[in-house]
Design a protein around this motif. Structure first.
Motif, PDB file in Angstrom:
ATOM      1  N   LEU A 107      -6.317   7.155   7.903  1.00  0.00           N
ATOM      2  CA  LEU A 107      -5.769   5.805   7.806  1.00  0.00           C
ATOM      3  C   LEU A 107      -6.551   4.837   8.682  1.00  0.00           C
ATOM      4  O   LEU A 107      -6.857   3.717   8.267  1.00  0.00           O
ATOM      5  CB  LEU A 107      -4.293   5.795   8.217  1.00  0.00           C
ATOM      6  CG  LEU A 107      -3.307   6.335   7.196  1.00  0.00           C
ATOM      7  CD1 LEU A 107      -1.948   6.601   7.843  1.00  0.00           C
ATOM      8  CD2 LEU A 107      -3.179   5.378   6.019  1.00  0.00           C
TER       9      LEU A 107
ATOM     10  N   TRP B 185      -3.125   4.678  -1.561  1.00  0.00           N
ATOM     11  CA  TRP B 185      -3.935   5.438  -0.620  1.00  0.00           C
ATOM     12  C   TRP B 185      -3.219   6.781  -0.443  1.00  0.00           C
ATOM     13  O   TRP B 185      -2.411   6.944   0.448  1.00  0.00           O
ATOM     14  CB  TRP B 185      -4.046   4.747   0.722  1.00  0.00           C
ATOM     15  CG  TRP B 185      -4.773   3.438   0.745  1.00  0.00           C
ATOM     16  CD1 TRP B 185      -5.318   2.762  -0.299  1.00  0.00           C
ATOM     17  CD2 TRP B 185      -5.018   2.647   1.911  1.00  0.00           C
ATOM     18  NE1 TRP B 185      -5.898   1.595   0.137  1.00  0.00           N
ATOM     19  CE2 TRP B 185      -5.730   1.504   1.499  1.00  0.00           C
ATOM     20  CE3 TRP B 185      -4.704   2.790   3.252  1.00  0.00           C
ATOM     21  CZ2 TRP B 185      -6.134   0.515   2.390  1.00  0.00           C
ATOM     22  CZ3 TRP B 185      -5.107   1.810   4.141  1.00  0.00           C
ATOM     23  CH2 TRP B 185      -5.818   0.681   3.713  1.00  0.00           C
TER      24      TRP B 185
ATOM     25  N   ARG C  90      -7.630  -1.736  -2.987  1.00  0.00           N
ATOM     26  CA  ARG C  90      -7.438  -0.591  -3.905  1.00  0.00           C
ATOM     27  C   ARG C  90      -8.591   0.394  -3.771  1.00  0.00           C
ATOM     28  O   ARG C  90      -8.386   1.609  -3.755  1.00  0.00           O
ATOM     29  CB  ARG C  90      -7.317  -1.076  -5.344  1.00  0.00           C
ATOM     30  CG  ARG C  90      -5.930  -1.503  -5.723  1.00  0.00           C
ATOM     31  CD  ARG C  90      -5.773  -1.732  -7.219  1.00  0.00           C
ATOM     32  NE  ARG C  90      -6.669  -2.762  -7.741  1.00  0.00           N
ATOM     33  CZ  ARG C  90      -6.448  -4.067  -7.666  1.00  0.00           C
ATOM     34  NH1 ARG C  90      -5.353  -4.519  -7.095  1.00  0.00           N
ATOM     35  NH2 ARG C  90      -7.296  -4.918  -8.165  1.00  0.00           N
TER      36      ARG C  90
ATOM     37  N   LEU D  61     -10.366   1.082  -1.223  1.00  0.00           N
ATOM     38  CA  LEU D  61     -10.280   1.862   0.009  1.00  0.00           C
ATOM     39  C   LEU D  61      -9.478   3.146  -0.188  1.00  0.00           C
ATOM     40  O   LEU D  61      -9.637   4.100   0.569  1.00  0.00           O
ATOM     41  CB  LEU D  61      -9.650   1.025   1.127  1.00  0.00           C
ATOM     42  CG  LEU D  61     -10.486  -0.137   1.653  1.00  0.00           C
ATOM     43  CD1 LEU D  61      -9.697  -0.968   2.646  1.00  0.00           C
ATOM     44  CD2 LEU D  61     -11.790   0.349   2.245  1.00  0.00           C
ATOM     45  N   GLY D  62      -8.658   3.195  -1.207  1.00  0.00           N
ATOM     46  CA  GLY D  62      -7.899   4.400  -1.505  1.00  0.00           C
ATOM     47  C   GLY D  62      -8.745   5.561  -1.970  1.00  0.00           C
ATOM     48  O   GLY D  62      -8.280   6.689  -2.011  1.00  0.00           O
ATOM     49  N   TYR D  63      -9.992   5.282  -2.302  1.00  0.00           N
ATOM     50  CA  TYR D  63     -10.877   6.340  -2.795  1.00  0.00           C
ATOM     51  C   TYR D  63     -11.761   6.929  -1.703  1.00  0.00           C
ATOM     52  O   TYR D  63     -12.582   7.805  -1.989  1.00  0.00           O
ATOM     53  CB  TYR D  63     -11.743   5.815  -3.952  1.00  0.00           C
ATOM     54  CG  TYR D  63     -10.897   5.433  -5.148  1.00  0.00           C
ATOM     55  CD1 TYR D  63     -10.321   6.405  -5.952  1.00  0.00           C
ATOM     56  CD2 TYR D  63     -10.625   4.100  -5.421  1.00  0.00           C
ATOM     57  CE1 TYR D  63      -9.526   6.056  -7.025  1.00  0.00           C
ATOM     58  CE2 TYR D  63      -9.825   3.746  -6.488  1.00  0.00           C
ATOM     59  CZ  TYR D  63      -9.281   4.727  -7.289  1.00  0.00           C
ATOM     60  OH  TYR D  63      -8.485   4.381  -8.343  1.00  0.00           O
TER      61      TYR D  63
ATOM     62  N   ILE E  35       0.862  -1.186   0.000  1.00  0.00           N
ATOM     63  CA  ILE E  35       0.000   0.000   0.000  1.00  0.00           C
ATOM     64  C   ILE E  35       0.896   1.232   0.000  1.00  0.00           C
ATOM     65  O   ILE E  35       1.615   1.485   0.967  1.00  0.00           O
ATOM     66  CB  ILE E  35      -0.964   0.001   1.197  1.00  0.00           C
ATOM     67  CG1 ILE E  35      -1.851  -1.250   1.141  1.00  0.00           C
ATOM     68  CG2 ILE E  35      -1.798   1.286   1.211  1.00  0.00           C
ATOM     69  CD1 ILE E  35      -2.763  -1.428   2.335  1.00  0.00           C
TER      70      ILE E  35
ATOM     71  N   LEU F  33       1.443   5.276  -0.084  1.00  0.00           N
ATOM     72  CA  LEU F  33       0.724   6.395   0.509  1.00  0.00           C
ATOM     73  C   LEU F  33       0.947   7.714  -0.214  1.00  0.00           C
ATOM     74  O   LEU F  33       0.474   8.751   0.247  1.00  0.00           O
ATOM     75  CB  LEU F  33       1.072   6.493   1.996  1.00  0.00           C
ATOM     76  CG  LEU F  33       0.708   5.207   2.761  1.00  0.00           C
ATOM     77  CD1 LEU F  33       1.295   5.220   4.160  1.00  0.00           C
ATOM     78  CD2 LEU F  33      -0.785   4.996   2.796  1.00  0.00           C
TER      79      LEU F  33
ATOM     80  N   ARG G 268      -9.727   3.646   7.037  1.00  0.00           N
ATOM     81  CA  ARG G 268      -9.450   2.680   5.973  1.00  0.00           C
ATOM     82  C   ARG G 268      -8.973   1.345   6.542  1.00  0.00           C
ATOM     83  O   ARG G 268      -9.360   0.275   6.065  1.00  0.00           O
ATOM     84  CB  ARG G 268      -8.400   3.232   5.010  1.00  0.00           C
ATOM     85  CG  ARG G 268      -8.920   4.396   4.199  1.00  0.00           C
ATOM     86  CD  ARG G 268      -7.861   4.993   3.316  1.00  0.00           C
ATOM     87  NE  ARG G 268      -8.350   6.248   2.754  1.00  0.00           N
ATOM     88  CZ  ARG G 268      -7.757   6.896   1.782  1.00  0.00           C
ATOM     89  NH1 ARG G 268      -6.650   6.435   1.246  1.00  0.00           N
ATOM     90  NH2 ARG G 268      -8.256   8.024   1.328  1.00  0.00           N
TER      91      ARG G 268
END
Length: 162
Positions: free
Chosen positions: A131, A106, A156, A158-160, A84, A86, A134
């Protein structure tokens, strides 16, 4: 078996440290967690704003020092299930990770580069809360019964989150 996750940020001093510590706090031994940064930019120590945000949230500060991804991505290194990143610019520079783990972005602001310490401290707290939200969703995913590609897609997504 614990899922292996690596969090990556430019200096491995603030964002990735917050993610690493928060996931360990929330999920304990369900995940094997490490963090790293671009070897050319790794900080010599954890940023004071990261340590302050973690302490204020009652989360232990990791005892490991910041490190570059060269330690984790060399041939024969342990394989990760998920990487992941950042921040986007650093993600573009990352190595080919052993085992071709699922990757996600993310994106969070590079608070360690802010000019004023109080702005960095405020941003570190905001990043930690973003964070945490998420990561709470990540640990609720059905790792034990879902298709790994589906889990990778969920991570992936969750990055939105805003």
């Amino acid at each position: 078996m614990a899922k292996r996750i690596v969090f990556v940020s430019r200096r491995n001093s603030l964002r990735s440290i917050l993610a690493h510590a928060c996931l360990m706090h929330l999920a304990g031994d369900r995940f094997a967690v490490v963090s790293c940064g671009d070897p050319r930019h790794v900080s010599p120590s954890i940023h004071p704003a990261a340590a302050g945000a973690l302490v204020s949230a009652g989360i232990a500060v990791p005892v490991t020092q910041p490190r570059g991804w060269n330690e984790l991505a060399r041939p024969g290194s342990a394989r990760f299930d998920f990487v992941i990143s950042l921040d986007g610019p650093t993600q573009l520079l990352e190595p080919n990770w052993p085992g071709q783990p699922y990757s996600a972005l993310w994106a969070f602001p590079d608070a360690a580069s802010f000019a004023k310490a109080e702005d960095t401290a405020h941003a570190a707290i905001q990043i930690l809360y973003g964070l945490r939200r998420r990561l709470e969703l990540l640990i609720s995913l059905p790792f034990h019964r879902a298709d790994p590609a589906a889990i990778g897609s969920d991570i992936r997504d969750l990055g939105y989150l805003d």
